[in-house]
Each structure stands twice: as C-alpha cells, then as structure tokens.
Design a protein around this motif. Structure first.
Motif, mmCIF file in Angstrom:
data_model
loop_
_atom_site.group_PDB
_atom_site.id
_atom_site.type_symbol
_atom_site.label_atom_id
_atom_site.label_comp_id
_atom_site.label_asym_id
_atom_site.label_seq_id
_atom_site.Cartn_x
_atom_site.Cartn_y
_atom_site.Cartn_z
ATOM 1 N N VAL A 29 83.092 49.648 48.500
ATOM 2 C CA VAL A 29 82.782 48.274 48.914
ATOM 3 C C VAL A 29 83.738 47.811 50.016
ATOM 4 O O VAL A 29 83.311 47.221 51.018
ATOM 5 N N LEU A 30 85.031 48.092 49.853
ATOM 6 C CA LEU A 30 85.995 47.662 50.860
ATOM 7 C C LEU A 30 85.771 48.337 52.202
ATOM 8 O O LEU A 30 85.922 47.718 53.261
ATOM 9 N N ALA A 31 85.408 49.621 52.189
ATOM 10 C CA ALA A 31 85.281 50.375 53.435
ATOM 11 C C ALA A 31 83.906 50.247 54.062
ATOM 12 O O ALA A 31 83.783 50.204 55.294
ATOM 13 N N LEU A 32 82.848 50.195 53.266
ATOM 14 C CA LEU A 32 81.499 50.328 53.797
ATOM 15 C C LEU A 32 80.613 49.086 53.657
ATOM 16 O O LEU A 32 79.568 49.009 54.298
ATOM 17 N N VAL A 33 81.011 48.130 52.832
ATOM 18 C CA VAL A 33 80.175 46.948 52.601
ATOM 19 C C VAL A 33 80.804 45.694 53.188
ATOM 20 O O VAL A 33 80.150 44.935 53.919
ATOM 21 N N LEU A 34 82.062 45.453 52.878
ATOM 22 C CA LEU A 34 82.730 44.227 53.313
ATOM 23 C C LEU A 34 82.699 43.993 54.822
ATOM 24 O O LEU A 34 82.601 42.831 55.254
ATOM 25 N N PRO A 35 82.773 45.033 55.679
ATOM 26 C CA PRO A 35 82.737 44.781 57.131
ATOM 27 C C PRO A 35 81.498 44.023 57.598
ATOM 28 O O PRO A 35 81.535 43.376 58.646
ATOM 29 N N ASN A 36 80.426 44.080 56.822
ATOM 30 C CA ASN A 36 79.209 43.369 57.210
ATOM 31 C C ASN A 36 79.348 41.859 57.048
ATOM 32 O O ASN A 36 78.538 41.104 57.604
ATOM 33 N N TYR A 37 80.353 41.412 56.289
ATOM 34 C CA TYR A 37 80.415 39.999 55.920
ATOM 35 C C TYR A 37 81.698 39.306 56.365
ATOM 36 O O TYR A 37 81.918 38.150 56.034
ATOM 37 N N THR A 38 82.559 39.995 57.113
ATOM 38 C CA THR A 38 83.737 39.333 57.670
ATOM 39 C C THR A 38 83.348 38.594 58.946
ATOM 40 O O THR A 38 82.378 38.967 59.619
ATOM 41 N N ALA A 39 84.123 37.543 59.293
ATOM 42 C CA ALA A 39 83.717 36.659 60.387
ATOM 43 C C ALA A 39 84.604 36.765 61.623
ATOM 44 O O ALA A 39 84.232 36.254 62.682
ATOM 45 N N THR A 40 85.749 37.411 61.538
ATOM 46 C CA THR A 40 86.653 37.474 62.688
ATOM 47 C C THR A 40 86.002 38.182 63.865
ATOM 48 O O THR A 40 86.087 37.737 65.014
ATOM 49 N N VAL A 41 85.336 39.299 63.580
ATOM 50 C CA VAL A 41 84.588 40.053 64.599
ATOM 51 C C VAL A 41 83.153 40.168 64.122
ATOM 52 O O VAL A 41 82.912 40.563 62.975
ATOM 53 N N PRO A 42 82.166 39.826 64.953
ATOM 54 C CA PRO A 42 80.776 39.910 64.509
ATOM 55 C C PRO A 42 80.320 41.352 64.332
ATOM 56 O O PRO A 42 80.834 42.281 64.953
ATOM 57 N N GLY A 43 79.336 41.527 63.436
ATOM 58 C CA GLY A 43 78.771 42.857 63.239
ATOM 59 C C GLY A 43 79.502 43.634 62.164
ATOM 60 O O GLY A 43 80.450 43.140 61.546
ATOM 61 N N PRO A 44 79.107 44.876 61.983
ATOM 62 C CA PRO A 44 79.713 45.689 60.905
ATOM 63 C C PRO A 44 81.049 46.288 61.305
ATOM 64 O O PRO A 44 81.306 47.466 61.111
ATOM 65 N N ILE A 45 81.926 45.454 61.902
ATOM 66 C CA ILE A 45 83.186 45.954 62.456
ATOM 67 C C ILE A 45 84.335 45.108 61.932
ATOM 68 O O ILE A 45 84.234 43.879 61.867
#
Length: 360
Positions: free
Chosen positions: A144-160
């Motif tokens: 979840v931390l490596a492959l799922v959470l990047p989709n929902y962070t807001a600092t950088v748009p996208g799965p990054i």
C-alpha cells in the motif's frame, strides 16, 4: 582454484561467460550475439542466486538471509535501472510494473502452484499460521505504501511521490523489511519453522567450508558483474522486441520479475511436492517482501540521485487485482492448512493478471 564440492559446473561457467560477453561486447554482434548474451544473462542470474545461497549457508542467519536478498535485489535493480536509462516513455513506470508483477507472480503464481502441487500429492498440508500472518501483514503495509498511496498524495499530481515523500517511503520500507528479518531470524524464528518440529532433511546440512564460501563469493561478484552490464546492453533490445510484438510495456516488468523469481519458484515448488509447505511459503513470501522492501528503496535512491522520473502508483485495474490477491492470500493461508482449492483460486487470479496485461 578448484571448484567446491556440491556446486555444479554450470554455476561457474555462466559467470565466466558473462564476463567474457561483456568484454567482447557480445550483444552488439547482431541477432546471434543478442541471443547468446540473453542466454548467458539468464544463466548468470541463476548462478548468482546459487552462490549467494552457498555463502548464506556459511555465514548463517540473519546475515545469510540478508545476503541472498541483497544479491537478488542487485539483479532486479540493475535490470530496472538499465531500462530506465534507455529514455523510453514507459520507463518511468518500469519499477512499478516490475514490483507489481513480482507480487502477482509470487502471491498467485508461486503460492498457487505450491498449494496445488502439494494438495494433489498430499491432499492437505500444514504450516505455521503465525509466520504466514506476520509476512502478509508486512507485505500488505509495504504494498500500500509503495504502490497505492502515490495515487492519493497531493504534493505532486499523478501516481508520483515528491522527492521528500519518495525518500520517506524508501526509509520506512527498509525499516519494515528489517523488522521482519529480525523477527524471522532472531526474535521469533520458531514461527517460520515447520509445525511440530518436522524439519526438512537438509535443515541441519553441514555448511560449506571457508574456502568454498570464498570461492562462491568471488564467483557471485563475477556473476553480478555480468548481469549488470549485460542487462544494460540488452535493455534496448528487450524494449524494442516488446514494442515490435505490439505488447504493452508493462510486459517488460513481467519478464524481469519472472527472470529474477525463477530460482525461488523452482525451489518452492520442489519443497511443496516434498510436503514442506512451510519452506515454500518462507521462500515465496520472503521474496515478495524483499522485492518491495529492498528494490523500491534502491530504485528510489537511483531516481533521486540521477533525477529520473518514477511513477509508483498502480492504476485502478492493478489496485483491484492487488486487493483481491491480498484478500485471497489472507483467507487461503488463514487456517494453517491448505487444499488444492486455494491453489486453483490463486492461479486463476494470476491468469487474469497476465491476460489483462497483454490485453488491457
């Protein structure tokens, strides 16, 4: 320098051939050179894992487990980074595709095959529920931390992830993996032993001599040298081949994961057929944890150091399959005993993943 007893001749020939192939620039000698280099690369990968296991047996736990995991991680990271440096448009997602493929191949392929093969031969098999539960708990958190959470962070748009976020996830991934290794090899080692003290025949095998271990360590270095530089030379050819076949670039991740996991897959399958399911699960789940816990931090550091783009978040289809795989693994391994049904379900999920990768 003589060959240590117990190590097949091919485990020394392929590393030597890898060094020669790099020096001669074999991948640049046309189609025949590419095919020969690919064969040498595969042989060098298998030889590297073999010699890492020899040295690991000599030094004992927990250092043996760490050494084997590091050797496999070097192979996987070298293949990923080589393709990332090829400047392909799809290279930004290669690390994600490879790690996700490894999880799918392990949770559904290796585990499913072991449950099916063991169930067909022995009807019902038993294993330590505590060990499997600990491994799945850490695996779920890492995934979840490596492959799922990047989709929902807001600092950088996208799965990054942003650089700070990426560094944080790399650190916590190493912490989680290190904690698991400590529990598995020191604090609660009995959780990962066959129930009832029924150890496999080779559990107390005599460790190799110091000379044999040093020879294997030197050969391991040669094998890794060949793997890293042959992978770099063959990266463009592999990518071009996938494009020419009209396949999605995610297929490259499946190929890399399958290559790296081949030795563990064979060993786990053989153990299950010998009614050593605990050994099979230790190999399978341990490989999945090392794939995320060591590969993601390594690739993240390379990405930060070389300023390479790195997309980690899986898409909706992958998220669905990941959630389904973790749920089914938790249920099928949640009683301490297994039958062929769990194996069939896991293999069907694997077939679905492979089919939807080729036909998205």
């Amino acid at each position: 320098m003589t060959r240590p007893a117990g190590s097949p001749l091919w485990t020394f020939l392929f590393p030597a051939a890898g060094v020669v192939a790099v020096v001669l620039g074999l991948p640049k000698l046309g189609l025949v050179g590419v095919l020969l280099a690919a064969a040498v690369l595969i042989g060098a990968v298998l030889a590297a894992v073999h010699h890492a296991e020899v040295v690991a047996h000599r030094v004992g736990e927990p250092f043996g487990t760490l050494l084997l995991a590091v050797a496999v991680t070097v192979i996987e990271v070298s293949l990923i980074v080589s393709l990332m440096l090829s400047e392909s448009g799809g290279a930004t997602t290669l690390a994600r595709d490879t790690v996700f493929a490894a999880i799918m191949l392990i949770l559904n392929g290796i585990v499913g095959l072991c449950l099916l093969a063991g169930g067909l031969r022995h009807r019902e098999q038993h294993f330590s529920l505590q060990g499997a539960s600990h491994a799945l708990t850490v695996l779920a958190a890492l995934a979840v931390l490596a492959l799922v959470l990047p989709n929902y962070t807001a600092t950088v748009p996208g799965p990054i992830y942003s650089p700070a976020q990426l560094l944080f996830v790399a650190i916590v991934s190493v912490v989680l993996y290190g904690a698991f290794v400590l529990v598995q090899t020191v604090r609660h080692r009995d959780y990962f032993l066959p129930p009832g003290g029924d150890l496999p025949d080779d559990a107390h095998a005599e460790p190799p001599t110091s000379q044999a271990a040093w020879i294997s360590l030197a050969t391991l270095g040669a094998a890794l040298f060949g793997v890293v530089f042959l992978a770099k030379a063959l990266a463009g050819t592999l990518e071009a081949g996938v494009r020419a076949a009209g396949l999605p670039l995610a297929t490259v991740g499946v190929v890399i994961a399958a290559l790296v996991l081949a030795p563990e897959s064979l060993a786990a399958y053989r153990a299950a057929k010998r009614n050593r399911l605990q050994t099979s699960l230790n190999l399978a789940l341990g490989s999945a944890l090392a794939t995320i816990g060591l590969t993601i931090p390594s690739v993240a550091l390379v990405s930060l150091a070389l300023d390479l783009p790195l997309a980690l978040g899986v898409e909706a289809k992958g998220l669905t399959l990941l959630a389904l795989s973790l749920l089914v693994a938790t249920l099928s391994l949640g009683t301490g005993r297994t039958t062929i049904l769990g194996g069939v379900v896991h293999l069907v999920i694997l077939a679905t993943y492979l089919f939807t990768t080729v036909v998205p």
